[in-house]
Enzyme design. Structure first.
Site, PDB file in Angstrom:
ATOM      1  N   GLU A 104     -13.990  -2.552  -2.136  1.00 60.44           N
ATOM      2  CA  GLU A 104     -14.420  -2.648  -0.407  1.00 60.44           C
ATOM      3  C   GLU A 104     -15.465  -1.751   0.555  1.00 60.44           C
ATOM      4  O   GLU A 104     -15.739  -0.670  -0.329  1.00 60.44           O
ATOM      5  CB  GLU A 104     -13.013  -2.276   0.753  1.00 60.44           C
ATOM      6  CG  GLU A 104     -13.034  -1.767   1.778  1.00 60.44           C
ATOM      7  CD  GLU A 104     -12.295  -1.759   2.594  1.00 60.44           C
ATOM      8  OE1 GLU A 104     -11.166  -1.423   2.443  1.00 60.44           O
ATOM      9  OE2 GLU A 104     -12.152  -1.690   4.201  1.00 60.44           O
ATOM     10  N   GLU A 160      -5.429   4.386  -2.762  1.00 62.13           N
ATOM     11  CA  GLU A 160      -7.183   4.556  -2.730  1.00 62.13           C
ATOM     12  C   GLU A 160      -7.064   5.730  -3.641  1.00 62.13           C
ATOM     13  O   GLU A 160      -6.232   7.177  -3.158  1.00 62.13           O
ATOM     14  CB  GLU A 160      -7.208   4.908  -1.047  1.00 62.13           C
ATOM     15  CG  GLU A 160      -6.937   3.816  -0.602  1.00 62.13           C
ATOM     16  CD  GLU A 160      -7.032   3.712   1.015  1.00 62.13           C
ATOM     17  OE1 GLU A 160      -8.145   4.093   1.753  1.00 62.13           O
ATOM     18  OE2 GLU A 160      -6.652   2.238   1.181  1.00 62.13           O
ATOM     19  N   ASP A 162       0.886  -1.110   0.038  1.00 63.65           N
ATOM     20  CA  ASP A 162       0.031   0.136   0.059  1.00 63.65           C
ATOM     21  C   ASP A 162       0.978   1.328   0.073  1.00 63.65           C
ATOM     22  O   ASP A 162       1.885   0.985   0.944  1.00 63.65           O
ATOM     23  CB  ASP A 162      -1.198  -0.163   1.517  1.00 63.65           C
ATOM     24  CG  ASP A 162      -2.232  -0.461   1.102  1.00 63.65           C
ATOM     25  OD1 ASP A 162      -3.310  -0.050   0.122  1.00 63.65           O
ATOM     26  OD2 ASP A 162      -3.020  -0.874   1.961  1.00 63.65           O
TER      27      ASP A 162
HETATM   28  O1  KIV Z   1      -4.740  -2.289   3.542  1.00 66.40           O
HETATM   29  C1  KIV Z   1      -5.718  -2.841   3.899  1.00 66.40           C
HETATM   30  O2  KIV Z   1      -5.579  -4.244   4.056  1.00 66.40           O
HETATM   31  C2  KIV Z   1      -6.328  -3.078   2.542  1.00 66.40           C
HETATM   32  C3  KIV Z   1      -7.090  -4.994   2.808  1.00 66.40           C
HETATM   33  C4  KIV Z   1      -7.890  -4.390   3.370  1.00 66.40           C
HETATM   34  C5  KIV Z   1      -7.445  -4.638   0.810  1.00 66.40           C
HETATM   35  O3  KIV Z   1      -6.014  -2.044   1.941  1.00 66.40           O
END
Ligand code: KIV
Length: 275
Positions: A187, A120, A88
């Site tokens: 999500e 995101e 991420d």
């Molecule tokens: O940060 C995370 O773990 C996520 C997933 C739940 C999709 O974005």
């Protein structure tokens, strides 16, 4: 410079090719021992910014840094051989401009060896997705309930529950797909909407609180292991009870120490045995 094993690892193009032929199974991991155990089972491991809440007991995902996430991602890459590992991009590290996003993503990839990044955001970030993909960085988009938007969304609430909101999320997902994203995490959105987006896109959708019709599913590993406390989110399911195993092992260890049955001389060095 680190060398990352690329042998049998699932690639981003392989994940894309799974659409329509088999479901993609994905889980999160933040540390080596968990990642090592997931590796054989899943196609993709996400080093999510959820580690802020799950691993650091923070109230939300907003304050975790790129350096912290990259360090976790590096551990997960080192501990795995098979799963495609994605990290991420943390809040504030990519929203300003495509150039900022590229510099941040490139440095996280160099530091960790992951195969791509997740970001995101809706249509407004489609140009960023295009900028990264055209420069060699695979992007997994994340739309619908976006925890990094908790302050504008007013908390962690299901999204797309009326027609106008659903149209906006569909347009968000389409914009990222057209920009070259290799997949889209859906999500916390209404089930019919997730189904519609999955049918509309040529790239895989990965659902969490979305629909069984999605091309894949992802959950937070601690939720499936019963390590998230009493509350399991509606969209998750406990598939095992690691909490009970850990609690029992800790109890047995502490009791052995107090009863002086552990350690024994077998656990010691330079022991002088009689006879
Ligand atoms: O940060 C995370 O773990 C996520 C997933 C739940 C999709 O974005």
């Amino acid at each position: 410079m680190s060398v990352h094993s690329r042998g049998q690892r699932v690639t981003v193009p392989q994940l894309m090719a799974y659409k329509g032929s088999r479901k993609i199974a994905a889980l999160t991991a933040y540390i080596a021992p968990i990642a090592r155990l997931l590796d054989e089972a899943v196609d993709m491991i996400l080093v999510g910014d959820s580690t802020a809440m799950v691993g650091y007991a923070l109230p939300d995902t907003l304050s975790i840094t790129a350096d912290t996430l990259a360090a976790h991602a590096a551990a997960v890459v080192r501990a795995t051989e098979k799963a495609c590992v994605i990290v991420d991009m943390p809040f504030g590290s990519y929203q300003q401009s495509p150039q900022q996003a590229f510099a941040q993503a490139a440095s996280m990839i160099a530091a960790s060896g992951v195969s791509g990044v997740k970001l995101e955001g809706g249509r407004v970030l489609a140009d960023t997705t295009r900028f990264l993909v055209e420069r060699g960085i695979p992007v997994l988009a994340h739309v619908g309930l976006m925890p990094q938007y908790m302050n504008t969304m007013g908390g962690f609430k299901a999204q797309g529950m009326n027609a106008a909101a659903a149209q906006r999320i569909l347009a968000d997902a389409q914009a990222h797909a057209q920009a070259g994203a290799f997949g889209v995490v859906l999500e916390g959105i209404s089930e019919p909407l997730a189904r519609e987006i999955t049918a509309a896109l040529e790239i895989p959708t990965i659902g969490i609180g979305a629909s069984p019709a999605c091309d894949g599913q992802i959950l937070v590993t601690e939720d499936i292991l019963g390590l998230s406390g009493e509350h399991i989110p509606k969209f998750a399911q406990k598939f095992g009870d690691a909490a009970q195993v850990i609690r029992q092992a800790a109890h047995d260890y502490a009791q052995s120490v107090r009863q002086e049955t552990f350690p024994t001389l077998d656990h010691c060095f330079g022991v002088r045995r009689k006879g």
